[in-house]
Motif scaffolding. Structure first.
Motif, PDB file in Angstrom:
ATOM      1  N   LEU A 257     -10.363  -1.796  -1.565  1.00  0.00           N
ATOM      2  CA  LEU A 257      -8.945  -1.828  -1.217  1.00  0.00           C
ATOM      3  C   LEU A 257      -8.499  -3.254  -0.933  1.00  0.00           C
ATOM      4  CD1 LEU A 257      -6.348  -0.166  -0.447  1.00  0.00           C
ATOM      5  CD2 LEU A 257      -7.207  -0.205   1.907  1.00  0.00           C
ATOM      6  N   LEU A 258      -7.428  -3.671  -1.590  1.00  0.00           N
ATOM      7  CA  LEU A 258      -6.777  -4.949  -1.301  1.00  0.00           C
ATOM      8  C   LEU A 258      -5.427  -4.653  -0.664  1.00  0.00           C
ATOM      9  CD1 LEU A 258      -6.631  -8.053  -1.499  1.00  0.00           C
ATOM     10  CD2 LEU A 258      -5.526  -7.741  -3.742  1.00  0.00           C
ATOM     11  N   GLN A 259      -5.225  -5.188   0.546  1.00  0.00           N
ATOM     12  CA  GLN A 259      -4.020  -4.901   1.298  1.00  0.00           C
ATOM     13  C   GLN A 259      -3.175  -6.158   1.494  1.00  0.00           C
ATOM     14  OE1 GLN A 259      -5.690  -1.990   4.682  1.00  0.00           O
ATOM     15  NE2 GLN A 259      -7.100  -3.594   4.040  1.00  0.00           N
ATOM     16  N   ILE A 260      -1.867  -5.982   1.491  1.00  0.00           N
ATOM     17  CA  ILE A 260      -0.964  -7.070   1.857  1.00  0.00           C
ATOM     18  C   ILE A 260      -1.014  -7.228   3.367  1.00  0.00           C
ATOM     19  CG2 ILE A 260       1.440  -7.826   1.914  1.00  0.00           C
ATOM     20  CD1 ILE A 260       1.857  -6.255  -0.692  1.00  0.00           C
ATOM     21  N   HIS A 261      -1.224  -8.454   3.822  1.00  0.00           N
ATOM     22  CA  HIS A 261      -1.385  -8.715   5.250  1.00  0.00           C
ATOM     23  C   HIS A 261      -0.106  -9.255   5.889  1.00  0.00           C
ATOM     24  CE1 HIS A 261      -4.658 -10.025   8.396  1.00  0.00           C
ATOM     25  NE2 HIS A 261      -3.974  -8.963   8.772  1.00  0.00           N
ATOM     26  N   ASN A 262       0.922  -9.515   5.094  1.00  0.00           N
ATOM     27  CA  ASN A 262       2.202  -9.973   5.632  1.00  0.00           C
ATOM     28  C   ASN A 262       2.990  -8.810   6.211  1.00  0.00           C
ATOM     29  OD1 ASN A 262       1.555 -11.751   3.105  1.00  0.00           O
ATOM     30  ND2 ASN A 262       2.933 -13.013   4.342  1.00  0.00           N
ATOM     31  N   ALA A 263       3.754  -9.078   7.275  1.00  0.00           N
ATOM     32  CA  ALA A 263       4.810  -8.159   7.671  1.00  0.00           C
ATOM     33  C   ALA A 263       5.898  -8.193   6.598  1.00  0.00           C
ATOM     34  CB  ALA A 263       5.377  -8.563   9.027  1.00  0.00           C
ATOM     35  N   ILE A 264       6.680  -7.116   6.522  1.00  0.00           N
ATOM     36  CA  ILE A 264       7.749  -7.025   5.523  1.00  0.00           C
ATOM     37  C   ILE A 264       9.069  -6.800   6.255  1.00  0.00           C
ATOM     38  CG2 ILE A 264       8.609  -5.791   3.504  1.00  0.00           C
ATOM     39  CD1 ILE A 264       5.686  -5.061   2.865  1.00  0.00           C
TER      40      ILE A 264
ATOM     41  N   MET B 252      -1.456  -8.055  -7.933  1.00  0.00           N
ATOM     42  CA  MET B 252      -2.412  -7.074  -7.414  1.00  0.00           C
ATOM     43  C   MET B 252      -2.728  -6.013  -8.462  1.00  0.00           C
ATOM     44  SD  MET B 252      -0.852  -6.752  -3.533  1.00  0.00           S
ATOM     45  CE  MET B 252      -2.092  -5.671  -2.796  1.00  0.00           C
ATOM     46  N   CYS B 253      -1.729  -5.571  -9.200  1.00  0.00           N
ATOM     47  CA  CYS B 253      -1.970  -4.591 -10.263  1.00  0.00           C
ATOM     48  C   CYS B 253      -2.852  -5.178 -11.364  1.00  0.00           C
ATOM     49  CB  CYS B 253      -0.644  -4.119 -10.852  1.00  0.00           C
ATOM     50  SG  CYS B 253       0.281  -2.986  -9.804  1.00  0.00           S
ATOM     51  N   ARG B 254      -2.646  -6.448 -11.677  1.00  0.00           N
ATOM     52  CA  ARG B 254      -3.495  -7.077 -12.694  1.00  0.00           C
ATOM     53  C   ARG B 254      -4.944  -7.163 -12.216  1.00  0.00           C
ATOM     54  NH1 ARG B 254       0.919 -11.561 -13.721  1.00  0.00           N
ATOM     55  NH2 ARG B 254       2.137 -10.596 -15.393  1.00  0.00           N
ATOM     56  N   LEU B 255      -5.129  -7.493 -10.952  1.00  0.00           N
ATOM     57  CA  LEU B 255      -6.491  -7.542 -10.402  1.00  0.00           C
ATOM     58  C   LEU B 255      -7.139  -6.164 -10.434  1.00  0.00           C
ATOM     59  CD1 LEU B 255      -5.796  -9.881  -7.367  1.00  0.00           C
ATOM     60  CD2 LEU B 255      -7.093 -10.471  -9.419  1.00  0.00           C
ATOM     61  N   ARG B 256      -6.338  -5.147 -10.193  1.00  0.00           N
ATOM     62  CA  ARG B 256      -6.856  -3.780 -10.292  1.00  0.00           C
ATOM     63  C   ARG B 256      -7.234  -3.457 -11.735  1.00  0.00           C
ATOM     64  NH1 ARG B 256      -2.642   0.571  -8.471  1.00  0.00           N
ATOM     65  NH2 ARG B 256      -1.717  -0.191 -10.415  1.00  0.00           N
ATOM     66  N   ASP B 257      -6.390  -3.835 -12.680  1.00  0.00           N
ATOM     67  CA  ASP B 257      -6.687  -3.585 -14.095  1.00  0.00           C
ATOM     68  C   ASP B 257      -7.946  -4.332 -14.538  1.00  0.00           C
ATOM     69  OD1 ASP B 257      -4.414  -2.020 -14.207  1.00  0.00           O
ATOM     70  OD2 ASP B 257      -3.168  -3.574 -15.137  1.00  0.00           O
ATOM     71  N   GLU B 258      -8.195  -5.487 -13.923  1.00  0.00           N
ATOM     72  CA  GLU B 258      -9.378  -6.280 -14.261  1.00  0.00           C
ATOM     73  C   GLU B 258     -10.637  -5.791 -13.561  1.00  0.00           C
ATOM     74  OE1 GLU B 258      -8.253 -10.288 -13.272  1.00  0.00           O
ATOM     75  OE2 GLU B 258      -6.460 -10.182 -14.544  1.00  0.00           O
ATOM     76  N   GLY B 259     -10.505  -4.777 -12.695  1.00  0.00           N
ATOM     77  CA  GLY B 259     -11.665  -4.199 -12.025  1.00  0.00           C
ATOM     78  C   GLY B 259     -12.117  -4.934 -10.791  1.00  0.00           C
ATOM     79  N   LEU B 260     -11.315  -5.875 -10.294  1.00  0.00           N
ATOM     80  CA  LEU B 260     -11.712  -6.623  -9.105  1.00  0.00           C
ATOM     81  C   LEU B 260     -11.375  -5.873  -7.817  1.00  0.00           C
ATOM     82  CD1 LEU B 260     -10.695 -10.232 -10.188  1.00  0.00           C
ATOM     83  CD2 LEU B 260     -12.969  -9.187 -10.207  1.00  0.00           C
ATOM     84  N   VAL B 261     -10.378  -5.017  -7.883  1.00  0.00           N
ATOM     85  CA  VAL B 261     -10.026  -4.154  -6.752  1.00  0.00           C
ATOM     86  C   VAL B 261      -9.774  -2.752  -7.287  1.00  0.00           C
ATOM     87  CG1 VAL B 261      -8.992  -6.091  -5.497  1.00  0.00           C
ATOM     88  CG2 VAL B 261      -7.527  -4.578  -6.830  1.00  0.00           C
ATOM     89  N   ALA B 262     -10.032  -1.754  -6.451  1.00  0.00           N
ATOM     90  CA  ALA B 262      -9.846  -0.373  -6.890  1.00  0.00           C
ATOM     91  C   ALA B 262      -8.485   0.188  -6.499  1.00  0.00           C
ATOM     92  CB  ALA B 262     -10.958   0.518  -6.324  1.00  0.00           C
ATOM     93  N   HIS B 263      -8.018  -0.135  -5.299  1.00  0.00           N
ATOM     94  CA  HIS B 263      -6.765   0.427  -4.788  1.00  0.00           C
ATOM     95  C   HIS B 263      -5.981  -0.649  -4.057  1.00  0.00           C
ATOM     96  CE1 HIS B 263      -8.216   4.450  -5.777  1.00  0.00           C
ATOM     97  NE2 HIS B 263      -9.353   4.130  -5.184  1.00  0.00           N
ATOM     98  N   LEU B 264      -4.686  -0.391  -3.880  1.00  0.00           N
ATOM     99  CA  LEU B 264      -3.778  -1.341  -3.248  1.00  0.00           C
ATOM    100  C   LEU B 264      -3.189  -0.735  -1.988  1.00  0.00           C
ATOM    101  CD1 LEU B 264      -1.819  -2.476  -6.445  1.00  0.00           C
ATOM    102  CD2 LEU B 264      -4.033  -3.303  -5.596  1.00  0.00           C
ATOM    103  N   GLY B 265      -3.015  -1.580  -0.955  1.00  0.00           N
ATOM    104  CA  GLY B 265      -2.517  -1.068   0.314  1.00  0.00           C
ATOM    105  C   GLY B 265      -1.594  -2.042   1.018  1.00  0.00           C
TER     106      GLY B 265
END
Length: 333
Positions: A116-123, A149-162
């Motif tokens: 899981l790759l998560q955004i750490h910034n407040a929004i 983040m979607c490209r990194l997921r497509d490249e297999g570096l991350v599985a999910h986004l958070g």
């Protein structure tokens, strides 16, 4: 150990997740033997989720977690989540900042990919309205974090986004409604349950706007964070991190200590405030797992034992939160 579905990810996540942040100080310090022993105890107890971030100890948490998992040969048995935070000076080329952060995280973690790759910034609606906050456009707009983040997921570096659920609820809802994020981690504890319910008008602490309901409607997995309110619910002195962070500052910790004292007077015999806090964190049906900073094997054993007792019942939960909030209501009158 209890396990719960993590939203629509098809992952069964342990109800206790290992928090590798700076408040517990375990993985941002240098006690490598204690780090290994605590991580080994957690995995032996059934913990299968470790949460870290590039900014925890300026990368030290990722480095120490990667070292320990490698030395214990546990990397293939657990899920690792980390985070990326873009700074104001990086907003001109968000994609490059995200790629660099993830590449450095993977190197420190000694992993070929992360779960899981998560955004750490407040929004927030305006950039910089809160420390390091960015806007929904910086996330879901052209050239925003989501694109890379979607490209990194497509490249297999991350599985999910958070996401990290800090900022303004309406701004966060815009990002949640994109449907592109699988998880969120959000503050949810007995002293501030606003992520899981509507709050009274006189509630004068950060209000997370019942966002857990929005996430549940989207099928997102939810991690409760700040389960022990930075240590206030564990009766501990403020950590060095608490004394300097702009995100959950010392003044909040001190108010939480007063609320924790008020709550403790309503506890049934034999239940500590820490047990109540841990069990409360999973009492909401929308919460998949509680991320807790663990500092020793004994703390792992305690947390698992408490969670195995199940969530506290609704009546007790309401009594505890009402007691914790009462001083706030009186102060604002």
């Amino acid at each position: 150990m209890r396990y719960c579905p993590l939203g629509s990810t098809e992952i069964e996540v342990s109800q206790l997740a290992f928090g590798a942040g700076p408040v517990s100080q375990l993985l941002t310090g240098q006690q490598h033997d204690v780090q290994r022993a605590t991580i080994e105890a957690a995995v032996a107890a059934g913990v299968n989720w470790f949460d870290t971030a590039a900014t925890y100890g300026a990368g030290q948490s990722e480095t120490n977690l990667g070292r320990a998992l490698n030395e214990l040969d546990l990397a293939d048995r657990v899920h690792v989540a980390t985070k990326v935070r873009v700074m104001p000076e990086q907003l001109g080329d968000i994609g490059a900042a995200v790629r660099q952060s993830v590449a450095e995280s993977l190197q420190r973690l000694r992993l070929p990919r992360i779960t899981l790759l998560q955004i750490h910034n407040a929004i927030t609606s305006a950039a910089g309205a809160e420390p390091t906050s960015i806007t929904p456009q910086h996330v879901i707009g052209p050239g925003g974090l989501l694109e890379t983040m979607c490209r990194l997921r497509d490249e297999g570096l991350v599985a999910h986004l958070g996401l990290t659920g800090l900022g303004e609820p309406d701004a966060l809802r815009r990002v949640i409604d994109s449907g592109e994020f699988a998880t969120i981690q959000i503050p949810y504890n007995v002293l501030n349950p606003s992520a899981g319910r509507a709050m009274p008008n006189d509630f004068d602490e950060p209000n997370y706007g019942d966002l857990i309901s929005d996430c549940a409607a989207r099928g997102m997995g939810v991690f409760a964070i700040r389960v022990l309110a930075g240590g206030a619910l564990a009766g501990r002195p403020p950590s060095p991190h608490t004394r300097k962070t702009p995100f959950f500052p010392l003044a909040l910790y001190e108010r939480d200590c007063r609320r924790a004292d008020a709550m403790a007077r309503c506890l049934p015999g034999g239940m500590s405030r820490t047990e109540a806090a841990v069990r409360f964190s999973v009492s909401h049906a929308g919460v998949s797992s509680a991320i807790i900073g663990l500092g020793t094997p004994d703390e792992v054993e305690q947390a698992v034992r408490w969670l195995d007792r199940g969530p506290i019942d609704e009546t007790l939960a309401a009594r505890l939160t009402d007691a914790a909030l009462r001083p706030v209501s009186q102060k604002t009158q």
